[in-house]
Write a protein that holds these residues in place. Structure first.
Motif, PDB file in Angstrom:
ATOM      1  N   VAL A 161       5.218  -3.234   8.140  1.00 19.42           N
ATOM      2  CA  VAL A 161       4.398  -1.913   7.316  1.00 19.42           C
ATOM      3  C   VAL A 161       4.683  -2.398   5.951  1.00 19.42           C
ATOM      4  N   ALA A 162       3.527  -2.352   5.098  1.00 17.90           N
ATOM      5  CA  ALA A 162       3.566  -2.429   3.867  1.00 17.90           C
ATOM      6  C   ALA A 162       4.461  -1.224   3.020  1.00 17.90           C
ATOM      7  N   VAL A 163       5.126  -1.493   1.906  1.00 16.49           N
ATOM      8  CA  VAL A 163       5.919  -0.609   1.135  1.00 16.49           C
ATOM      9  C   VAL A 163       5.459  -0.653  -0.286  1.00 16.49           C
ATOM     10  N   LEU A 164       4.926   0.587  -0.789  1.00 13.79           N
ATOM     11  CA  LEU A 164       4.519   0.843  -2.120  1.00 13.79           C
ATOM     12  C   LEU A 164       5.618   1.755  -2.677  1.00 13.79           C
TER      13      LEU A 164
ATOM     14  N   LEU B 282      15.095  -1.438  -4.715  1.00  7.61           N
ATOM     15  CA  LEU B 282      13.948  -0.815  -4.119  1.00  7.61           C
ATOM     16  C   LEU B 282      13.114  -2.040  -4.584  1.00  7.61           C
ATOM     17  N   ARG B 283      13.063  -2.416  -5.679  1.00  7.38           N
ATOM     18  CA  ARG B 283      12.096  -3.281  -6.321  1.00  7.38           C
ATOM     19  C   ARG B 283      11.857  -4.533  -5.356  1.00  7.38           C
ATOM     20  N   ALA B 284      13.003  -5.103  -4.947  1.00  6.95           N
ATOM     21  CA  ALA B 284      12.700  -6.281  -4.174  1.00  6.95           C
ATOM     22  C   ALA B 284      12.366  -6.121  -2.755  1.00  6.95           C
ATOM     23  N   LEU B 285      12.484  -4.820  -2.155  1.00  7.89           N
ATOM     24  CA  LEU B 285      12.082  -4.605  -0.790  1.00  7.89           C
ATOM     25  C   LEU B 285      10.652  -4.188  -0.871  1.00  7.89           C
ATOM     26  N   ALA B 286      10.140  -3.690  -1.809  1.00  6.11           N
ATOM     27  CA  ALA B 286       8.485  -3.140  -1.727  1.00  6.11           C
ATOM     28  C   ALA B 286       7.712  -4.325  -1.936  1.00  6.11           C
ATOM     29  N   ASP B 287       6.640  -4.113  -1.229  1.00  5.73           N
ATOM     30  CA  ASP B 287       5.159  -5.276  -1.411  1.00  5.73           C
ATOM     31  C   ASP B 287       4.773  -4.920  -2.756  1.00  5.73           C
TER      32      ASP B 287
ATOM     33  N   ALA C 116      -1.539  -0.370 -16.200  1.00  6.99           N
ATOM     34  CA  ALA C 116      -2.769  -0.349 -15.599  1.00  6.99           C
ATOM     35  C   ALA C 116      -3.254  -1.313 -14.322  1.00  6.99           C
ATOM     36  N   GLU C 117      -2.901  -2.333 -14.311  1.00  2.00           N
ATOM     37  CA  GLU C 117      -2.992  -3.350 -13.159  1.00  2.00           C
ATOM     38  C   GLU C 117      -2.194  -2.946 -12.116  1.00  2.00           C
ATOM     39  N   ASP C 118      -0.781  -2.448 -12.402  1.00  3.05           N
ATOM     40  CA  ASP C 118      -0.020  -2.165 -11.334  1.00  3.05           C
ATOM     41  C   ASP C 118      -0.524  -0.869 -10.333  1.00  3.05           C
ATOM     42  N   VAL C 119      -1.177   0.216 -11.335  1.00  5.71           N
ATOM     43  CA  VAL C 119      -1.752   1.247 -10.560  1.00  5.71           C
ATOM     44  C   VAL C 119      -3.067   0.938  -9.782  1.00  5.71           C
ATOM     45  N   ALA C 120      -3.833   0.003 -10.588  1.00 11.21           N
ATOM     46  CA  ALA C 120      -5.012  -0.394  -9.746  1.00 11.21           C
ATOM     47  C   ALA C 120      -4.760  -1.106  -8.421  1.00 11.21           C
ATOM     48  N   ARG C 121      -3.714  -1.931  -8.328  1.00  7.50           N
ATOM     49  CA  ARG C 121      -3.322  -2.729  -7.131  1.00  7.50           C
ATOM     50  C   ARG C 121      -2.864  -1.640  -6.171  1.00  7.50           C
ATOM     51  N   ALA C 122      -2.081  -0.667  -6.586  1.00  7.29           N
ATOM     52  CA  ALA C 122      -1.404   0.344  -5.888  1.00  7.29           C
ATOM     53  C   ALA C 122      -2.635   1.167  -4.904  1.00  7.29           C
ATOM     54  N   ALA C 123      -3.462   1.633  -6.039  1.00  7.20           N
ATOM     55  CA  ALA C 123      -4.718   2.295  -5.426  1.00  7.20           C
ATOM     56  C   ALA C 123      -5.437   1.424  -4.409  1.00  7.20           C
ATOM     57  N   THR C 124      -5.507   0.216  -4.596  1.00  6.01           N
ATOM     58  CA  THR C 124      -6.310  -0.650  -3.709  1.00  6.01           C
ATOM     59  C   THR C 124      -5.508  -0.722  -2.261  1.00  6.01           C
ATOM     60  N   LEU C 125      -4.108  -0.822  -2.707  1.00  5.61           N
ATOM     61  CA  LEU C 125      -3.222  -0.727  -1.259  1.00  5.61           C
ATOM     62  C   LEU C 125      -3.442   0.529  -0.482  1.00  5.61           C
ATOM     63  N   VAL C 126      -3.572   1.742  -1.084  1.00  4.38           N
ATOM     64  CA  VAL C 126      -3.770   3.175  -0.452  1.00  4.38           C
ATOM     65  C   VAL C 126      -5.278   3.048   0.167  1.00  4.38           C
ATOM     66  N   ARG C 127      -6.152   2.687  -0.776  1.00  2.00           N
ATOM     67  CA  ARG C 127      -7.555   2.604  -0.199  1.00  2.00           C
ATOM     68  C   ARG C 127      -7.782   1.854   0.896  1.00  2.00           C
ATOM     69  N   ASP C 128      -7.227   0.774   0.935  1.00  2.00           N
ATOM     70  CA  ASP C 128      -7.450  -0.148   2.223  1.00  2.00           C
ATOM     71  C   ASP C 128      -6.665   0.152   3.491  1.00  2.00           C
TER      72      ASP C 128
END
Length: 195
Positions: A145-148, A158-163, A32-44
């Motif tokens: 450029v940020a990566v999700l 990929l885990r280490a390359l993503a923000d 849930a926290e990871d998804v909320a942070r992902a949503a914040t990245l997309v929204r922003d």
């Protein structure tokens, strides 16, 4: 010709549906926290005027195209179009890049040409190991450029390359893809509700 077909037994259907439900419940409990942070990245990104770029292979390519369409057209609400591009759709570009530079660069070449700081590259990769998505992530990082990343298993290299990572707790490719799409729809719904 007589009809010899019989119904598929319900008992054959239930285990798969229950297994999907259990994976979804595990995802909800742990991410849930990871998804909320992902949503914040997309929204922003959208709020700041950036573009969402999506990529992936196979079924993940289909999910990338699906989600770019949801942002440009609409998901559940009539609203302005949000800038989103699937890097999986231009057959001339994909085949030329594959031919001239190799398949590992079909996404990174586009990231190099199109992405700018303030954009967001969203990678769908159940394994997190495909060379072309790894190259895309490297190209994005080189451009600021940020990566999700949405993946499964352990997230792979990929885990280490993503923000930021959303790693679905399953080893099954199909379940990961089903839940990636569910998560992406949730994020899109949240963004539409806020913007």
């Amino acid at each position: 010709m007589s009809d010899r077909s019989t119904a598929v037994p319900v008992a054959d259907v239930l285990p798969a549906l229950r297994e999907l439900a259990e994976t979804a419940a595990r995802t909800a409990d742990t991410l849930a926290e990871d998804v909320a942070r992902a949503a914040t990245l997309v929204r922003d990104t959208v709020r700041g005027g950036g573009t969402l770029f999506f990529c992936g292979n196979g079924g993940s390519a289909a999910d990338a195209q699906h989600m770019a369409t949801e942002y440009v057209v609409r998901y559940r609400r009539n609203r302005r179009a949000y800038p989103a591009v699937a890097l999986t759709t231009d057959t001339s570009l994909l085949t030329a890049t594959g031919n001239d530079f190799g398949f590992d660069h079909v996404f990174s070449r586009q990231v190099e040409a199109l992405c700018r700081p303030g954009d967001l590259l969203i990678i769908h990769s159940t394994s997190g190991q495909s060379p072309n998505v790894l190259e895309a992530a490297k190209a994005a990082r080189a451009k600021g450029v940020a990566v999700l990343a949405l993946s499964a298993r352990d997230g792979g290299p990929l885990r280490a390359l993503a923000d930021h990572n959303v790693i679905v707790p399953t080893d099954r490719t199909d379940r990961a893809q089903e839940l990636h799409l569910c998560i992406q729809h949730l994020i899109c719904d949240l963004v539409e509700a806020e913007l």
